[in-house]
Write a protein that holds these residues in place. Structure first.
Motif, PDB file in Angstrom:
ATOM      1  N   GLU A 168       0.828  -1.209   0.000  1.00  0.00           N
ATOM      2  CA  GLU A 168       0.000   0.000   0.000  1.00  0.00           C
ATOM      3  C   GLU A 168       0.864   1.261   0.000  1.00  0.00           C
TER       4      GLU A 168
ATOM      5  N   MET B  70       2.389   1.944  -3.520  1.00  0.00           N
ATOM      6  CA  MET B  70       1.461   2.225  -4.607  1.00  0.00           C
ATOM      7  C   MET B  70       1.388   3.738  -4.863  1.00  0.00           C
TER       8      MET B  70
ATOM      9  N   ASP C  19      -7.420   5.126  -5.715  1.00  0.00           N
ATOM     10  CA  ASP C  19      -6.480   4.147  -6.243  1.00  0.00           C
ATOM     11  C   ASP C  19      -6.312   4.350  -7.736  1.00  0.00           C
TER      12      ASP C  19
END
Length: 140
Positions: free
Chosen positions: A57, A60, A67
């Motif tokens: 996470e 990313m 997202d």
């Protein structure tokens, strides 16, 4: 020696000038070194004190809490950049107007600075007219 005159030390004038010149630069150099050391110590302390726990996470790409989906390429509207460019042009214009106003108030510079400023404003007006004729200023 003239009577009543103070004694003069016999030093080379160029040596004195060079010493004063390099002394002023040594202060600037010392300040630059202190600044670089301060930044290096701050970054080093941050690197030593921070916790390092990489997770998927954390690795990313983050964009406004959403997202990422799809490719990284996105279409942008050019008109935003054109408005930003026009803003920069007129901000620079206003920056030049303030010194002009102070010079215009000085005695002996009135007519010359007035003509120069109208030439400058004329160039800006031609640029604005060109942008208007090209349809840049219409928001569609």
């Amino acid at each position: 020696m003239v009577q009543g005159a103070l004694p003069v030390t016999l030093r080379e004038p160029t040596v004195v000038v060079a010493a004063d010149y390099f002394r002023s630069y040594s202060v600037v150099g010392l300040l630059a070194v202190v600044g670089v050391l301060f930044v290096a110590v701050a970054f080093g302390a941050g690197r030593l004190l921070r916790p390092v726990v990489p997770t998927p996470e954390k690795l990313m790409t983050y964009e406004c809490g959403v997202d990422p989906v799809g490719e990284g390429w996105a279409h942008t509207q050019v008109r935003y950049y054109v408005y930003a460019f026009l803003y920069v042009i007129f901000a620079v214009d206003s920056i030049f107007l303030f010194p002009w106003a102070t010079v215009f108030a000085a005695p002996g510079y009135g007519a010359a600075t007035l003509v120069e400023m109208f030439v400058f404003l004329g160039f800006l007006a031609v640029g604005l007219l060109y942008a208007y004729k090209k349809g840049v200023l219409t928001w569609t």
